[in-house]
Write an enzyme that holds these catalytic residues in place. Structure first.
Site, short mmCIF file in Angstrom:
data_model
loop_
_atom_site.label_atom_id
_atom_site.label_comp_id
_atom_site.label_asym_id
_atom_site.label_seq_id
_atom_site.Cartn_x
_atom_site.Cartn_y
_atom_site.Cartn_z
N LYS A 26 -4.95 4.41 8.29
CA LYS A 26 -5.82 4.35 7.10
C LYS A 26 -7.22 3.91 7.50
O LYS A 26 -8.21 4.42 6.99
CB LYS A 26 -5.22 3.37 6.08
N GLN A 75 -0.49 -3.59 2.21
CA GLN A 75 0.50 -2.73 2.86
C GLN A 75 1.91 -3.24 2.57
O GLN A 75 2.21 -4.41 2.81
CB GLN A 75 0.23 -2.70 4.38
N ASP A 93 -4.30 1.65 -4.71
CA ASP A 93 -2.95 2.21 -4.57
C ASP A 93 -2.39 2.63 -5.93
O ASP A 93 -1.40 3.37 -6.00
CB ASP A 93 -1.99 1.16 -3.97
#
Ligand code: NDP
Length: 290
Positions: free
Chosen positions: A52, A96, A119
């Site tokens: 990422k 994460q 997200d």
């Protein structure tokens, strides 16, 4: 006819569009900034975070990884999130997953400022998606919608079967497919579904997000089906130096000849997920600094 739907190529075109938009944005403002929180030293998580970070840098998005030991307390982790929420220089926050067992993942997600939740996992963002006024759409389902748009002229009326009902893939994807701008007819299957094959066989679109290798076999789909394989599974493979290979949930070789379009694993949904995350981060910066 080759039915392979090349997620790498499609993701590249999405990233190029994002890079161009980031360039225009950054001409008169600081570049969009993403804060990534990584807890513990899970090798797969560390590798996702590296991917990422690299992808962000390639499109001109600044990213900072906040790495914390697996022993961090929930209280300390929530404090870190609150600090990032309050930091005006941070546009997007990503934690994460998975988190260590002693940490309540939902408490962490709910602490993220919804306007920085790139997200799209915050209940406010999932709720907005459900009522048809999305702000951030979770990256994997958003990427799947782009793949479907490339594969099919129109989703209206299509029978779509989603296998899996997680909060990060199956449920938001079902919501997107049934929105008025997509208009698919959606069936959601899970581990308690009776006769999965009867559902998948009747489908125009099958999206497999169960995390079970070879769950979808050729006899379970009809000719002309469009298949999106979300699964990422490790299976033992002595011929590989690392001792395993990655496969999806679909028996690709047997299903591909029957399919109108099908995504491979790797090289299908995975690259799209990262591309959509970058797009969400740009959108966060545009929205916050408008
Ligand atoms: P979860 O484990 O949270 O959910 C799996 C879902 O599949 C559950 O709803 C489960 O049902 C259902 N399921 C499991 N076994 C079966 C079965 N035999 N028949 C029907 N349904 C079944 O997984 P995620 O949604 O987080 O991820 C799914 C897969 O996608 C994983 O392989 C993951 O690695 C991958 N993934 C890939 C991404 C990418 O970018 N390519 C991003 C995110 C995930 P029940 O609810 O009843 O338990």
């Amino acid at each position: 006819m080759d039915s392979r739907l090349d997620g790498r190529a499609i993701a590249k075109s999405v990233r190029t569009a994002t890079r161009n938009a980031v360039e225009s944005f950054s001409a008169h403002a600081d570049p969009p900034a993403l804060a990534v929180v990584l807890v513990g030293d899970h090798p797969a998580s560390a590798s996702y975070v590296r991917g990422k970070k690299r992808a962000a840098s390639e499109v001109g998005i600044q990213s900072t990884v906040h790495r914390r030991d697996a022993s961090i307390s929930q209280h300390e982790l929530l404090d870190l999130i609150r600090t990032l929420n309050a930091d005006d220089a941070v546009d997007g926050i990503l934690v994460q997953l998975p988190l260590p067992d002693h940490i309540d993942q939902y408490a962490v997600i709910e602490t993220i400022d919804p306007t920085k939740d790139v997200d799209g996992f915050h209940p406010q963002n999932l709720g907005r998606l459900l009522i048809g006024t999305p702000q951030f759409v979770p990256a994997t389902p958003a990427g799947i919608m782009v793949l479907l748009e490339r594969a099919l002229d129109d989703l209206a009326g299509a029978r779509a079967v989603v296998v899996g009902r997680s909060n990060i893939v199956g449920k938001p994807l079902a919501a997107l497919l049934m929105q008025r701008d997509a208009n698919a007819t959606v069936t959601v299957c899970h581990s308690r579904t009776r006769d999965l094959a009867a559902h998948t066989k009747a489908a125009d679109i099958v999206i497999a997000a169960a995390g079970r290798p070879n769950l979808i076999t050729a006899d379970m789909v009809s000719d002309g089906v469009t298949v999106i394989d979300v699964g990422i599974n490790r299976v033992d493979d002595d011929s590989r130096e690392r001792g395993y290979r990655l496969v999806g949930d679909v028996d690709y070789d047997a299903v591909a000849p029957k399919a109108h379009a099908i995504t491979p694993v790797p090289g299908g949904v995975g690259p799209m997920t990262i591309a959509m995350l970058l797009r969400n981060t740009l959108q966060a910066a545009q929205h916050r600094r408008a």
